[in-house]
Write a protein that holds these residues in place. Structure first.
Motif, mmCIF file in Angstrom:
data_model
loop_
_atom_site.group_PDB
_atom_site.id
_atom_site.type_symbol
_atom_site.label_atom_id
_atom_site.label_comp_id
_atom_site.label_asym_id
_atom_site.label_seq_id
_atom_site.Cartn_x
_atom_site.Cartn_y
_atom_site.Cartn_z
ATOM 1 N N GLN A 537 -5.223 5.015 14.101
ATOM 2 C CA GLN A 537 -5.664 4.598 12.607
ATOM 3 C C GLN A 537 -4.834 4.535 11.313
ATOM 4 N N ALA A 538 -3.711 5.766 11.698
ATOM 5 C CA ALA A 538 -2.658 5.748 10.246
ATOM 6 C C ALA A 538 -1.731 4.665 10.538
ATOM 7 N N TRP A 539 -1.717 3.951 11.419
ATOM 8 C CA TRP A 539 -0.612 2.721 11.438
ATOM 9 C C TRP A 539 -0.542 1.824 10.356
ATOM 10 N N LYS A 540 -1.644 1.583 9.751
ATOM 11 C CA LYS A 540 -1.509 0.600 8.560
ATOM 12 C C LYS A 540 -0.446 1.054 7.539
ATOM 13 N N TYR A 541 -0.131 2.396 7.563
ATOM 14 C CA TYR A 541 0.657 2.994 6.586
ATOM 15 C C TYR A 541 2.121 2.906 7.105
ATOM 16 N N PHE A 542 2.244 2.741 8.246
ATOM 17 C CA PHE A 542 3.804 2.624 8.889
ATOM 18 C C PHE A 542 4.104 1.535 9.495
ATOM 19 N N LYS A 543 5.190 1.323 10.025
ATOM 20 C CA LYS A 543 5.843 0.078 10.515
ATOM 21 C C LYS A 543 6.825 0.255 11.426
ATOM 22 N N LYS A 544 6.756 0.007 12.693
ATOM 23 C CA LYS A 544 7.686 -0.258 13.931
ATOM 24 C C LYS A 544 7.829 1.378 14.373
ATOM 25 N N ASP A 545 7.925 2.319 13.575
ATOM 26 C CA ASP A 545 8.032 3.676 14.347
ATOM 27 C C ASP A 545 7.221 4.537 13.508
ATOM 28 N N HIS A 546 7.200 5.738 13.883
ATOM 29 C CA HIS A 546 6.782 7.152 13.106
ATOM 30 C C HIS A 546 7.216 7.441 11.883
ATOM 31 N N THR A 547 8.533 7.093 11.330
ATOM 32 C CA THR A 547 8.885 7.217 10.307
ATOM 33 C C THR A 547 8.785 6.425 8.875
ATOM 34 N N HIS A 548 9.245 5.140 9.083
ATOM 35 C CA HIS A 548 9.065 4.094 8.299
ATOM 36 C C HIS A 548 7.784 3.427 7.850
ATOM 37 N N THR A 549 7.618 3.215 6.625
ATOM 38 C CA THR A 549 6.310 2.853 5.980
ATOM 39 C C THR A 549 6.244 1.311 6.013
ATOM 40 N N SER A 550 4.951 0.835 6.254
ATOM 41 C CA SER A 550 4.819 -0.411 5.686
ATOM 42 C C SER A 550 4.649 -0.392 4.129
ATOM 43 N N ILE A 551 4.298 -1.604 3.545
ATOM 44 C CA ILE A 551 4.201 -1.922 2.287
ATOM 45 C C ILE A 551 3.045 -0.952 1.572
ATOM 46 N N GLU A 552 1.879 -0.919 2.385
ATOM 47 C CA GLU A 552 0.873 -0.060 2.110
ATOM 48 C C GLU A 552 1.189 1.385 2.071
ATOM 49 N N GLY A 553 2.286 1.799 3.158
ATOM 50 C CA GLY A 553 2.502 3.131 2.962
ATOM 51 C C GLY A 553 3.683 3.331 1.929
ATOM 52 N N ALA A 554 4.332 2.429 1.695
ATOM 53 C CA ALA A 554 5.406 2.788 0.481
ATOM 54 C C ALA A 554 4.458 3.199 -0.888
ATOM 55 N N ARG A 555 3.216 2.063 -0.918
ATOM 56 C CA ARG A 555 2.641 2.166 -2.083
ATOM 57 C C ARG A 555 1.912 3.608 -2.308
ATOM 58 N N MET A 556 1.600 4.180 -1.159
ATOM 59 C CA MET A 556 0.754 5.402 -0.905
ATOM 60 C C MET A 556 1.664 6.442 -1.302
ATOM 61 N N ASN A 557 3.081 6.275 -0.846
ATOM 62 C CA ASN A 557 3.993 7.487 -1.471
ATOM 63 C C ASN A 557 4.386 7.501 -2.823
ATOM 64 N N ALA A 558 4.330 6.206 -3.291
ATOM 65 C CA ALA A 558 4.598 5.813 -4.918
ATOM 66 C C ALA A 558 3.519 6.692 -5.768
ATOM 67 N N GLN A 559 2.323 6.378 -5.136
ATOM 68 C CA GLN A 559 1.177 7.306 -5.811
ATOM 69 C C GLN A 559 1.197 8.462 -5.589
ATOM 70 N N SER A 560 1.566 8.965 -4.464
ATOM 71 C CA SER A 560 1.954 10.556 -4.257
ATOM 72 C C SER A 560 2.853 11.104 -5.396
ATOM 73 N N PHE A 561 3.998 10.579 -5.575
ATOM 74 C CA PHE A 561 5.055 10.665 -6.432
ATOM 75 C C PHE A 561 4.339 10.791 -7.591
#
Length: 577
Positions: A537-561
């Motif tokens: 279910q969390a894959w929408k925030y990641f891309k290709k592997d367990h570390t790197h984020t999709s654009i949705e994940g990048a925006r989520m981390n920007a919001q966290s910052f």
């Protein structure tokens, strides 16, 4: 011991000319089949110096460097003891297509012993148009007629003294420091070469005014330079002025093991100071040499600074800056910083680089480009870790010592080179101190979370990176945004299923305790499926592997910052949308 005494006796018996020619084949190798040419460290296997003049390319001139261990540490100068001489880095500032830089310095040499033992071979190799930097004097004290017999008479007078070396019976005339400089200068000019006087490297010591100690030889050299009309560069003053701005902690790591010999940091600083001094010197004789110089201006991260707007530099690895192009590709969160910051008030500069650790970000000069660009009022986010606890000595050379303590160790890398490597916390503390030194504000940021769900909850790495980061925060008082836990909390709120996991995990343990292996296996499989479903279910925030984020994940981390800045009451928060 017999072999050591034999070597000393042999060297004492050799004529000056013979010693000058024997750069690559002195006798009695050690157990590694290597010979050390350093008179005061025989038996420490290091590398031989080049035979004078052998680096010459065609009819190009050669820049010869004359000095001691602060210019070439030991003989090899390969950093195997964590110490480096600045001559190792001098060639960075000269165009190899026009001139070669030949480091003829040798550890343990004084102005006098270099002149009597090594200078004859260098002098023989000089050709019209060559250049000679003379920066020596750290070892000029001690007995004048016994032991190492390195001492010279102080000052710039024309007086001298005749001595007989007690151990060998060799007779020698000893001159003043200035007297030896006159000899070097006259003999360079006789061969059509251009002498340059350069003061000594500074020591890790403060005077009564809290300033780095300036060596007296600088005043003597300046006097001789005016008398002889020779270019003079005050390396001691240029590097000393830099050290004065650093503070004791930063000053200390520019040296290693003692207060004279430099680490790679100190050697690189002195090499740059020497180049800056040459370029700034107004003596007309240096014009031709300046035309062959390069890289003297510090490299700065390229961006357009707007008047009245501070800059926030984002530093880190691929979780900060990735390809950041394909809508369905991998994105670093700083590429999405514009979604939370008001760009009419602050300039966003993403200086991250994929694959880097604290160590490689520093070693590749990426950090220096940011450091050189900083101005008071700027901000720097510091976020590393995903690549730091990697193998230390492999070809990627990314690994660091897993600790927050100020610790370091010399490692031999897979390519045979040596490197003094520090702890994860040390590199972070260096970055923090550098930013503050420039009047900017450092903000330490924890790692982005990975798409891993142990126990049905987002992975927390609080016992390793989290622990070290908090220790650095406690020691430095740096502002800290715990993105790792802020983002992990958000992911938990969306996808965690800890209760369901625990239900099956408890069943597995219960069945196992009763010997019901089939039932236990079945319960374990159900617990695994709970974890797999969280991850899926969390894959929408990641891309290709367990570390790197999709654009949705990048925006989520920007919001966290942004959330972390607000919770901190950060000064940077006033630039958020």
């Amino acid at each position: 011991m017999k072999r050591l005494l034999s070597t000393i006796a042999m060297m004492a018996a050799m004529s000056t000319a013979a010693m000058g020619q024997a750069f690559d084949n002195l006798p009695i190798p050690d157990e590694n089949n290597v010979v050390d040419n350093t008179p005061d460290s025989i038996g420490k296997a290091l590398m031989s110096r080049p035979k004078p003049g052998t680096t010459r390319v065609g009819n190009n001139p050669v820049l010869f460097l004359i000095g001691n261990s602060t210019m070439r540490n030991g003989t090899k100068g390969d950093g195997s003891n964590g110490q480096w001489g600045w001559g190792y880095y001098a060639n960075k500032y000269f165009d190899a297509r026009k001139i070669s830089v030949e480091n003829q310095a040798l550890g343990g040499m004084s102005t006098r012993t270099f002149y009597t033992k090594l200078w004859p071979a260098v002098r023989e190799a000089l050709k019209p148009g060559d250049w000679v930097i003379i920066s020596i004097g750290h070892n000029d004290g001690g007995p004048i007629d016994s032991g190492r017999a390195r001492s010279v008479l102080r000052g710039t007078g024309h007086d001298s003294i005749n001595v007989t070396i007690k151990e060998t019976g060799v007779k020698e005339t000893v001159w003043t420091y200035g007297g030896y400089m006159r000899k070097y200068i006259a003999e360079c000019r006789a061969k059509g070469a251009h002498p340059i006087l350069m003061s000594l490297t500074p020591r890790n010591a403060y005077d009564e005014n809290g300033k780095t100690v300036r060596k007296q030889q600088g005043a003597w050299l300046e006097e001789i330079s005016k008398e002889q009309n020779v270019p003079y560069v005050d390396l001691n003053e240029i590097s000393g002025a830099k050290l004065d701005t650093y503070g004791p902690w930063k000053m200390s790591y520019h040296f290693y093991k003692d207060k004279i010999h430099t680490s790679k940091f100190g050697a690189e600083m002195n090499a740059r100071s020497a180049a800056e001094g040459l370029m700034a010197c107004s003596h007309p004789q240096l014009d031709a040499l300046k035309a062959m110089m390069m890289n003297v201006e510090p490299e700065v991260f390229p961006f357009k600074r707007e008047k009245g707007k501070p800059v926030v530099f984002f530093t880190g690895d691929s979780t900060v800056k990735n390809s950041d192009r394909d809508e369905d590709g991998m994105w670093g969160w700083a590429s999405q910083a514009f979604t939370v910051f008001d760009q009419s008030k602050i300039t966003l500069v993403n200086a991250g680089r994929a694959g880097r650790s604290t160590r490689t970000f520093l070693n590749e000069g990426l950090w220096d480009r940011v450091y050189n660009a900083l101005q008071p009022g700027d901000y720097v986010t510091i976020q590393f870790g995903h690549n730091d606890i990697s193998p230390i000595a492999d070809k990627k050379k990314r690994g660091v010592i897993p600790s927050a303590k100020d610790t370091s160790k010399v490692f031999k890398l897979d390519n045979g080179q040596f490197e003094l490597i520090y702890s994860y916390g040390w590199y972070l503390k260096k970055f923090i101190q550098d930013v503050r030194e420039k009047g900017a504000t450092p903000i330490l940021v924890s790692l982005t979370p990975r798409n891993e769900w142990p126990g049905g909850k987002a992975e927390r790495r609080n016992n390793s990176y989290g622990k070290w980061l908090n220790e650095v925060v406690k020691e430095t008082g740096v502002e800290f945004v715990d993105m790792h836990n802020i983002s992990a909390d958000f992911l938990d709120s969306q996808f965690a299923n800890e209760k369901e996991f625990k239900k099956y995990d408890d069943k597995a343990k219960k069945y196992a305790a009763k010997g019901k292996e089939a039932k236990a296996k079945e319960a374990k499989e159900m617990a695994r499926k709970v974890v797999a479903e969280c991850k899926n279910q969390a894959w929408k925030y990641f891309k290709k592997d367990h570390t790197h984020t999709s654009i949705e994940g990048a925006r989520m981390n920007a919001q966290s910052f942004a959330k972390g800045l607000k919770e901190n009451g950060s000064e940077l928060a006033k630039y958020l949308k």
